[in-house]
Design a protein around this motif. Structure first.
Motif, mmCIF file in Angstrom:
data_model
loop_
_atom_site.group_PDB
_atom_site.id
_atom_site.type_symbol
_atom_site.label_atom_id
_atom_site.label_comp_id
_atom_site.label_asym_id
_atom_site.label_seq_id
_atom_site.Cartn_x
_atom_site.Cartn_y
_atom_site.Cartn_z
ATOM 1 N N ILE A 91 13.464 76.391 36.927
ATOM 2 C CA ILE A 91 14.086 75.411 36.027
ATOM 3 C C ILE A 91 15.088 76.105 35.105
ATOM 4 O O ILE A 91 16.210 75.618 34.893
ATOM 5 C CB ILE A 91 13.011 74.676 35.200
ATOM 6 N N PHE A 92 14.701 77.248 34.557
ATOM 7 C CA PHE A 92 15.588 77.996 33.667
ATOM 8 C C PHE A 92 16.876 78.405 34.381
ATOM 9 O O PHE A 92 17.985 78.219 33.854
ATOM 10 C CB PHE A 92 14.864 79.240 33.145
ATOM 11 N N LEU A 93 16.751 78.945 35.593
ATOM 12 C CA LEU A 93 17.936 79.369 36.335
ATOM 13 C C LEU A 93 18.805 78.180 36.729
ATOM 14 O O LEU A 93 20.038 78.275 36.736
ATOM 15 C CB LEU A 93 17.526 80.162 37.579
ATOM 16 N N TRP A 94 18.170 77.068 37.061
ATOM 17 C CA TRP A 94 18.932 75.870 37.412
ATOM 18 C C TRP A 94 19.786 75.425 36.224
ATOM 19 O O TRP A 94 20.951 75.071 36.392
ATOM 20 C CB TRP A 94 17.984 74.755 37.837
ATOM 21 N N HIS A 118 14.669 79.775 53.355
ATOM 22 C CA HIS A 118 15.820 79.993 52.481
ATOM 23 C C HIS A 118 16.174 81.478 52.432
ATOM 24 O O HIS A 118 15.324 82.338 52.677
ATOM 25 C CB HIS A 118 15.520 79.496 51.070
ATOM 26 N N ALA A 119 17.414 81.759 52.083
ATOM 27 C CA ALA A 119 17.841 83.146 51.952
ATOM 28 C C ALA A 119 17.436 83.733 50.606
ATOM 29 O O ALA A 119 17.193 84.932 50.492
ATOM 30 C CB ALA A 119 19.357 83.253 52.127
ATOM 31 N N ARG A 120 17.332 82.872 49.587
ATOM 32 C CA ARG A 120 17.093 83.346 48.225
ATOM 33 C C ARG A 120 16.355 82.270 47.451
ATOM 34 O O ARG A 120 16.766 81.108 47.464
ATOM 35 C CB ARG A 120 18.443 83.647 47.581
ATOM 36 N N VAL A 121 15.271 82.638 46.807
ATOM 37 C CA VAL A 121 14.463 81.646 46.101
ATOM 38 C C VAL A 121 14.014 82.177 44.743
ATOM 39 O O VAL A 121 13.985 83.380 44.502
ATOM 40 C CB VAL A 121 13.202 81.237 46.922
ATOM 41 N N THR A 122 13.664 81.244 43.875
ATOM 42 C CA THR A 122 13.015 81.558 42.602
ATOM 43 C C THR A 122 11.619 80.956 42.698
ATOM 44 O O THR A 122 11.445 79.757 42.495
ATOM 45 C CB THR A 122 13.785 80.947 41.417
ATOM 46 N N PRO A 123 10.612 81.746 43.042
ATOM 47 C CA PRO A 123 9.317 81.191 43.445
ATOM 48 C C PRO A 123 8.458 80.606 42.330
ATOM 49 O O PRO A 123 7.534 79.843 42.595
ATOM 50 C CB PRO A 123 8.611 82.392 44.088
ATOM 51 N N TYR A 124 8.759 80.945 41.082
ATOM 52 C CA TYR A 124 7.934 80.510 39.952
ATOM 53 C C TYR A 124 8.654 79.358 39.249
ATOM 54 O O TYR A 124 9.793 79.519 38.778
ATOM 55 C CB TYR A 124 7.717 81.696 39.008
ATOM 56 N N LEU A 125 8.037 78.191 39.166
ATOM 57 C CA LEU A 125 8.694 76.959 38.743
ATOM 58 C C LEU A 125 9.384 77.056 37.380
ATOM 59 O O LEU A 125 10.550 76.646 37.257
ATOM 60 C CB LEU A 125 7.697 75.796 38.761
ATOM 61 N N PRO A 126 8.739 77.549 36.308
ATOM 62 C CA PRO A 126 9.454 77.634 35.027
ATOM 63 C C PRO A 126 10.730 78.471 35.119
ATOM 64 O O PRO A 126 11.739 78.160 34.492
ATOM 65 C CB PRO A 126 8.425 78.278 34.091
ATOM 66 N N HIS A 127 10.691 79.525 35.917
ATOM 67 C CA HIS A 127 11.877 80.347 36.114
ATOM 68 C C HIS A 127 12.949 79.581 36.888
ATOM 69 O O HIS A 127 14.147 79.696 36.591
ATOM 70 C CB HIS A 127 11.526 81.625 36.881
ATOM 71 N N GLY A 132 30.007 60.042 40.180
ATOM 72 C CA GLY A 132 28.734 60.209 39.475
ATOM 73 C C GLY A 132 27.545 59.999 40.389
ATOM 74 O O GLY A 132 26.560 60.740 40.335
ATOM 75 N N LEU A 133 27.630 59.004 41.267
ATOM 76 C CA LEU A 133 26.548 58.737 42.206
ATOM 77 C C LEU A 133 26.380 59.882 43.201
ATOM 78 O O LEU A 133 25.257 60.247 43.566
ATOM 79 C CB LEU A 133 26.820 57.420 42.951
ATOM 80 N N ILE A 134 27.502 60.447 43.634
ATOM 81 C CA ILE A 134 27.439 61.582 44.563
ATOM 82 C C ILE A 134 26.752 62.774 43.902
ATOM 83 O O ILE A 134 25.893 63.433 44.499
ATOM 84 C CB ILE A 134 28.855 61.963 45.037
ATOM 85 N N VAL A 135 27.141 63.053 42.647
ATOM 86 C CA VAL A 135 26.532 64.177 41.918
ATOM 87 C C VAL A 135 25.040 63.938 41.718
ATOM 88 O O VAL A 135 24.212 64.832 41.938
ATOM 89 C CB VAL A 135 27.235 64.375 40.557
ATOM 90 N N LEU A 136 24.666 62.714 41.306
ATOM 91 C CA LEU A 136 23.250 62.393 41.106
ATOM 92 C C LEU A 136 22.479 62.487 42.413
ATOM 93 O O LEU A 136 21.333 62.965 42.436
ATOM 94 C CB LEU A 136 23.122 60.990 40.507
ATOM 95 N N ALA A 137 23.082 62.024 43.513
ATOM 96 C CA ALA A 137 22.417 62.093 44.806
ATOM 97 C C ALA A 137 22.192 63.548 45.227
ATOM 98 O O ALA A 137 21.129 63.907 45.737
ATOM 99 C CB ALA A 137 23.249 61.362 45.864
ATOM 100 N N ARG A 138 23.200 64.376 44.970
ATOM 101 C CA ARG A 138 23.069 65.799 45.304
ATOM 102 C C ARG A 138 21.959 66.440 44.480
ATOM 103 O O ARG A 138 21.132 67.196 44.995
ATOM 104 C CB ARG A 138 24.397 66.518 45.045
ATOM 105 N N TRP A 139 21.946 66.162 43.186
ATOM 106 C CA TRP A 139 20.887 66.692 42.331
ATOM 107 C C TRP A 139 19.514 66.187 42.772
ATOM 108 O O TRP A 139 18.534 66.921 42.768
ATOM 109 C CB TRP A 139 21.143 66.300 40.876
ATOM 110 N N GLY A 140 19.466 64.905 43.165
ATOM 111 C CA GLY A 140 18.195 64.337 43.613
ATOM 112 C C GLY A 140 17.686 65.016 44.870
ATOM 113 O O GLY A 140 16.487 65.320 44.983
ATOM 114 N N CYS A 141 18.580 65.274 45.813
ATOM 115 C CA CYS A 141 18.191 65.955 47.051
ATOM 116 C C CYS A 141 17.715 67.378 46.755
ATOM 117 O O CYS A 141 16.715 67.842 47.315
ATOM 118 C CB CYS A 141 19.360 65.978 48.027
ATOM 119 N N CYS A 142 18.456 68.059 45.883
ATOM 120 C CA CYS A 142 18.057 69.428 45.512
ATOM 121 C C CYS A 142 16.699 69.424 44.824
ATOM 122 O O CYS A 142 15.845 70.282 45.089
ATOM 123 C CB CYS A 142 19.100 70.060 44.600
ATOM 124 N N LEU A 143 16.482 68.451 43.934
ATOM 125 C CA LEU A 143 15.218 68.359 43.220
ATOM 126 C C LEU A 143 14.065 68.102 44.186
ATOM 127 O O LEU A 143 13.003 68.728 44.085
ATOM 128 C CB LEU A 143 15.286 67.241 42.177
#
Length: 335
Positions: free
Chosen positions: A296-299, A285-294, A13-24
């Motif tokens: 979040i939705f894709l995530w 990055h190779a691929r991005v979603t530049p608009y924040l609401p989008h 669980g800590l590994i998953v949370l850490a990964r999500w935190g880094c991505c965020l």
């Protein structure tokens, strides 16, 4: 035994949370970065020639997001090549662009994006070579593969529908316009981009590439385009070329030929979205979603268990098809 299992689950669980935190953290930083587009404005002389100003070629720029990207890049200082299949529409945008940015030069390139499904062999090669040769005297450093062909015109039939409702020609032409044409045009223009390094290629993707139903030709075409983005990016690394390749995941933009709803949080207008696209240049990055609401939705869509994600996708497109059918019936009854 129970203690060991508890420790293992807690660690996982800590590994998953850490990964999500880094991505965020990384994604949050992305939305506050400055654009790297100025790098492609640097004027360098070609061997044996004088310095040339930088140009950007945007496909499908006769309207919608392509038009907005042309205006946005002209505002940054680029000269613009407008591409489309309707010469009159391109000339109208050209006049508007020159009026808004009188110090910028503007050209048009009339080329049907369906040629990959219409021409073959020597005829196809001659058509593409003639198109890029007409641009050989300018310094193109940005290519944006923005052209996007809907599966059907919403005023004629629902644009979201099952595979068996489309004809063979409809499917072929849609794939030719959305997947084949960007690849062919990039190939045709690549010798110029190599010569004009540093250069940039942006491929505009779509939410449909995430496996949403009722997009039998459009979704797979955009998935192909994103795979092409990743391939070409690494190919440039192998060949030691200073050419950035960036894929943009587009969820929804209004003010286009197919979407004319009022803007809202999840549906920005084309000029607004164009600013976010340009801001993403140089992000690494190779691929991005530049608009924040989008983003979040894709995530959320990508993070959910597949059985939940599949249910969301199916219900969403089922509802959109019902809505499209209702709009079409209303439009037909009012005529």
């Amino acid at each position: 035994m129970a203690t060991a299992i508890t420790i293992s689950l807690s660690s996982l669980g800590l590994i998953v949370l850490a990964r999500w935190g880094c991505c965020l953290a990384a994604n949050t930083a992305f939305f506050f970065r400055r654009s790297g587009v100025r790098r492609y404005l640097e004027v360098k002389p070609n061997p044996g020639a004088g310095a040339k100003e930088s140009w950007a070629l945007i496909t499908g720029s006769g309207a919608g997001l392509g038009r907005a990207l042309a205006f946005e890049l002209a505002g940054w200082g680029f000269n613009i090549v407008l591409h489309g299949s309707n010469a009159a529409k391109l000339e109208a945008v050209k006049a508007e662009l020159r009026a808004a940015h009188p110090s910028r030069s503007v050209r048009t390139l009339v080329l049907d994006a369906r040629i990959g499904g219409q021409l073959h062999g020597a005829d196809l090669e001659a058509k593409l070579n003639a198109a890029v040769k007409s641009l050989d005297d300018i310094h193109i450093r940005i290519l944006i593969n923005n052209v996007g062909m809907p599966q059907a015109r919403p005023e004629v039939r629902p644009p979201f529908d099952a595979l068996d409702t489309f004809t063979y020609d409809e499917l072929l032409i849609n794939v030719a316009g959305n997947a084949v044409f960007p690849m062919l045009l990039t190939r045709a223009l690549y010798p110029q981009l190599i010569r004009n390094q540093p250069a940039l290629v942006i491929n505009m993707g779509s939410l449909a590439a995430e496996g949403f139903p009722l997009f039998p030709s459009y979704g797979p075409s955009k998935a192909f385009l994103m795979a092409s983005t990743a391939e070409l990016r690494l190919e440039n690394r192998i060949e030691d070329r200073d050419i950035e390749v960036l894929g943009i995941d587009v969820v929804g933009v209004t003010g286009t030929d197919t979407i004319k709803d009022d803007p809202n949080l999840m549906l920005p207008d084309a000029p607004t979205y164009a600013k976010y696209v340009v801001r993403s240049i140089g992000c690494g990055h190779a691929r991005v979603t530049p608009y924040l609401p989008h983003a979040i939705f894709l995530w959320v869509i990508r993070t959910l268990p597949s059985w939940i994600s599949d249910t969301v996708k199916a219900n969403m497109l089922k509802g959109l098809r019902v809505e499209a059918v209702a709009k079409l019936k209303t439009a037909n009854s009012s005529q």
